[in-house]
Each structure stands twice: as C-alpha cells, then as structure tokens.
Design an enzyme around this catalytic site. Structure first.
Site, mmCIF file in Angstrom:
data_model
loop_
_atom_site.group_PDB
_atom_site.id
_atom_site.type_symbol
_atom_site.label_atom_id
_atom_site.label_comp_id
_atom_site.label_asym_id
_atom_site.label_seq_id
_atom_site.Cartn_x
_atom_site.Cartn_y
_atom_site.Cartn_z
ATOM 1 C CG LEU A 100 -2.048 -0.990 1.299
ATOM 2 C CD1 LEU A 100 -2.661 -1.014 2.694
ATOM 3 C CD2 LEU A 100 -3.115 -0.658 0.261
ATOM 4 C CG ASP A 101 -0.236 4.880 -2.094
ATOM 5 O OD1 ASP A 101 -0.731 5.321 -1.040
ATOM 6 O OD2 ASP A 101 -0.834 4.940 -3.180
ATOM 7 N NE ARG A 102 4.971 9.479 4.133
ATOM 8 C CZ ARG A 102 5.652 10.612 4.222
ATOM 9 N NH1 ARG A 102 6.099 11.199 3.111
ATOM 10 N NH2 ARG A 102 5.920 11.154 5.398
#
Length: 246
Positions: A100-102
């Site tokens: 999952l991206d930041r």
C-alpha cells in the site's frame, strides 16, 4: 491438503519442485509409499521422505491495519515511518504482501509462509481486493461505470470488477489486478482526485473493526482459506456486476 502442497510447506521446494520426490516413490504417508499427486494429507498423518519424517515449517501470518503516513518498506534512508515500526521487533523478518502506498490505509498482510507469498504474488491467481475510495468531488455513477470496461494506465489496461456507491463522494470498488497506484490513476483519468483510499478486504479476509495501527494473528483456518482463494483453480476474483448506488 494435497501431498505436494504439504511437502512444499515443509520447506522442500515449490509444489512442482517436490513432485519428482513423489513420482520416484520416495514419499510415504503412514508407512505407505505414495506416488500420486491426488493424495491428501490429514492432520496427524506421518509423512516421511526416504524414511526421514518431515513436518511443515512453523509459519506466522499477521494482519495489520496500516495507517496513513507509513511506508511499506523495511527501512527508509530519509527516516520516514515504516510499517515495521508498528510490529514487534521479533517480526521484522516477516514479508509484507500487497504493498500500500504511503497515503493509503487498510489491510496489509505480513507472513513467513513462502507458499502464501507465492500464491498471492502470482497475477494469474487473481485474488480479489476491496477498497473504499473517497474523492474530492461528487461521483457520477455513469462515469465510474466506464472503469468496468477498462482504461489505459502505465501502458496497460486496468479495470474494476465491480463498484458500489456509498455516498456522493465515496465508493467501494473490487479489483483483482495489482498495478502501482492503480485506483488513484483510474479515478484521476476521470477527473477525480482520491483523497482517501482504504483496503478493507483481501480474498476472504476483512479488516473488520481492527483500528488503525493495530494488528492480529491469522488463525490456521483463515490462512488455509486465503491459500484456497489464491489456488490456481480457484475463481477467486468476482465476476463483473452491474453497478448499484445508494
């Protein structure tokens, strides 16, 4: 479970990699030589190779509710927070599945189970993922529906399996692909900016009431259900559904 899967869980190689051991008659179950791939190993069965008992390696799988602002990496040269800081130090060797991206939140798995990593990482297994998306301005169902037919991002065709409007700016979407920033880019192509993105389910697993930053261990039955959903012959990804709105 099938014999080749059992042997793979014992750390003897991939499911295909251990098949020669079976075909060569080197594997026994409860003292009987087994030479077929359809053999099922039940709990309590004694499995041996060349007379040497083998047992599945102990594995650990953890479900974390990733909060916003944490990177999916083991370390960051810029000193930013990583998801491993949310886990006990003894679990730093676990591998995460499904980055999952930041700025994204939600269900993130960590595991020492090599078979589970292999199954979930392979694109042909198509395990469904469910996200709740909030956009910067009201959504039009007819425009979102175009994403069911697909659009081009990163030189590839990306599509939704289904969607369900939850409110004027919120929608729940189901996908089986795993392209980088896929959902953000798909909605961006329609003129929407995603301001919140939460993964709420992966195959049979759901985030449930787990609070952001909290984690829990998966039970054996949950892990087996996830493996089954990611099996090559399992139609894990849901079919295309007609869009509905509230």
């Amino acid at each position: 479970m099938r014999l080749n899967q059992y042997l793979a869980r014992c750390g003897l190689g991939s499911r295909r990699g251990v098949e020669p051991l079976i075909f060569e008659g080197r594997v026994t179950v409860n003292g009987l030589v087994q030479s077929g791939l359809a053999v099922q190993v039940e709990e309590g069965d004694a499995v041996a190779i060349d007379g040497r008992p083998v047992h599945p390696a102990s594995t650990l799988t953890v479900l974390l509710h990733k909060p916003r602002g944490f990177l999916c990496t083991s370390s960051d040269p810029r000193g930013r927070q990583t998801v491993y800081e949310l886990l006990p130090p003894r679990w730093r060797s676990l591998r995460y599945i499904g980055r999952l991206d930041r700025d994204s939140e939600g269900l993130l798995l960590f595991t020492s189970d090599g078979l589970l990593i292999q199954r979930l990482a392979h694109p042909r297994h198509k395990v469904s993922k469910v996200y709740e998306v909030e956009c910067d301005h009201p959504l039009e169902a007819t425009r979102v529906a175009t994403l069911l037919r697909g659009c081009r991002i990163q030189g590839r065709t990306a599509s939704l399996d289904s969607f369900h409007l939850l409110g004027s700016r919120r929608v729940r979407v189901v996908v089986h692909q795993g392209m980088k920033r896929q959902i953000r880019l798909m909605f961006q192509g329609l003129g929407y900016k995603v301001i919140r993105l939460v993964r709420v389910a992966l195959g049979p697993l759901t985030l449930g009431s787990l609070a952001a930053g909290q984690y829990r261990l998966l039970s054996r039955s949950e892990t087996e259900a996830l493996l089954h959903a990611a099996a090559p012959s399992s139609p894990a990804a849901p079919g295309r559904h007609r869009a509905r709105s509230l």
